[in-house]
Design an enzyme around this catalytic site. Structure first.
Site, PDB file in Angstrom:
ATOM      1  N   HIS A   1      -1.328   3.023   7.240  1.00  0.00           N
ATOM      2  CA  HIS A   1      -0.828   1.913   6.649  1.00  0.00           C
ATOM      3  C   HIS A   1      -2.136   0.697   7.622  1.00  0.00           C
ATOM      4  CE1 HIS A   1       2.683   4.119   6.167  1.00  0.00           C
ATOM      5  NE2 HIS A   1       3.215   3.100   5.318  1.00  0.00           N
TER       6      HIS A   1
ATOM      7  N   GLU B   1       3.176   4.614  -7.987  1.00  0.00           N
ATOM      8  CA  GLU B   1       2.176   3.514  -8.170  1.00  0.00           C
ATOM      9  C   GLU B   1       1.288   3.736  -9.700  1.00  0.00           C
ATOM     10  OE1 GLU B   1       3.361   3.565  -3.815  1.00  0.00           O
ATOM     11  OE2 GLU B   1       2.672   4.925  -5.205  1.00  0.00           O
TER      12      GLU B   1
END
Length: 406
Positions: free
Chosen positions: A211, A142
């Site tokens: 998540h 990322e």
């Protein structure tokens, strides 16, 4: 990039504009429906008890369809309106595809965004249509592909960076804060960063703590960045198109549980305002400010409140930075009571910032303290029953409005 940012010391005004509140002369407030004082308790299982000996009532026994709210009448007629029906993820894709067709500088990058079509299929089919250079699959890194996207924006491209899950973008927080938000300023205005950072977040259904993060407040404090949250297919497409066209870096928050929400949207092109809230339901007695998934919990509670004699005004703030203080302020001046409902964490969340802004600008119009319902400051549990307890439920919203309006 650090070397580039050090070369320019001149200050440049950010193109992010703030919305100033404007005073309106509104009619005098209306009296609330008369009611006797009562004591309500919201239990951990989201049930509501009234009084000490009454039988508890669960959240799923809330009235959801006995009396239509003002917004429901319009929603019921959407099937007869011209346009086409799309799921929210399809609306995001349609907005993205229209902008890629309109502007050849628009490109997409991220993990599995290419031929796989994205984890939630927002970019499905785009790689076949526009090729691997405009829809670029990246390694699982990322910080690297976010930095690459910011660099691409500096050269004149308009990248859309998908984080797959907003929690993963914490790995790119340095690139987002030190480069994305500041390079326009530190370069003396020589660089624009027209980049869109998007992805799903929020509490899903047993996705686990890593998540199920709500990271709006993490990015809110970064100077030079705009933030919006979509809640319907209509505003998902409109906000996507507006974010891509903006010369400012924009973070678009999507909720993992709203991707399959269906709505009829216009056939003709439209673009939403990145700094404008949406009036979901006009009302007189209390202003309820919310966004993203909590919009639907609020509207479920609103049906129960209408049957109890209350008239709540519901506003989807949509713009998380900057706040639309014009729309919010006019509502506060009318209702004189504010309830904030969010899925973000209570400590340092969007609700805390919104409370401060309302208190600073509209304190004299308030007849009661601002109430804020937020998620609990704990990692989201995996167990479904515990997961539900950490998030605000409609029964709690009903109880809070009753308490505010006593």
């Amino acid at each position: 990039m650090a070397a580039v940012s050090q070369c320019f010391g001149a200050a440049a005004a950010l193109s992010v504009s703030s919305v100033n509140s404007r005073k309106l002369h509104l009619p005098s407030r209306r009296s609330l429906p008369g009611r006797k004082a009562s004591f309500f308790v919201v239990r951990s299982d989201a049930g509501v008890s009234s009084g000490s000996n009454s039988k508890p009532r669960r959240a799923d026994q809330l009235i959801t369809n006995a009396v239509a709210t003002k917004a429901d009448g319009a929603a019921a007629s959407t099937t007869s309106k011209p346009g086409h029906e799309l799921l929210l993820f399809e609306a995001l894709r349609e907005g993205l595809e229209e902008e890629m067709a309109r502007d050849p500088t628009v490109c997409v990058m991220g993990e599995d965004v290419g031929h796989y079509g994205g984890s939630y299929k927002v970019t499905k089919g785009l790689a076949d249509k526009y090729g691997d250079l405009r829809v670029l699959d990246t390694p699982i890194a990322e910080n690297s592909f976010t930095g690459m996207g910011i660099g691409a924006a500096m050269t004149g491209l308009r990248p859309i960076i998908e984080g797959m899950n907003m929690g993963f973008l914490l790995l790119a927080f340095n690139q987002i804060s030190n480069n994305c938000g500041m390079l326009h300023y530190t370069s003396g205005g020589q660089f624009k960063i027209p980049v869109v950072i998007r992805g799903p977040g929020g509490v899903g259904r047993q996705l686990g703590a890593e998540h199920s993060q709500r990271l709006e407040s993490y990015f809110q404090s970064i100077p030079g960045i705009q933030m919006v949250a979509c809640s319907t297919p209509y505003n998902a497409k409109g906000l996507m198109k507006a974010a891509i066209r903006s010369d400012n870096p924009v973070i678009l928050f999507e909720h993992v549980l709203l991707y399959n929400l269906k709505e009829r949207i216009p056939d003709e092109e439209y673009v939403c305002n990145l700094e404008e809230a949406e009036m979901v339901r006009p009302g007189e007695h209390v202003t309820i400010l919310t966004y993203s998934r909590m919009r639907y919990h609020v509207m479920q509670a609103a049906k129960t409140l209408v049957n109890k004699g209350y008239d709540p005004e519901v506003i989807d703030i949509r713009s998380l930075k900057p706040f639309d203080l014009h729309t919010i302020g006019n509502s506060v001046k009318k209702t004189h009571r504010v309830l904030i409902v969010e899925e973000c964490m209570r400590t340092g969340g969007i609700g805390a910032s919104l409370t401060a802004a309302i208190t600073e600008n509209f304190h004299d119009y308030l007849d009661a303290p601002i109430m804020c319902l937020s998620s609990q400051d704990v990692p989201t549990p995996y167990a479904a029953t515990l997961e539900e307890v950490t998030v605000v439920q409609p029964a709690q919203i009903v109880t809070a409005v009753e308490k505010l309006c006593q």
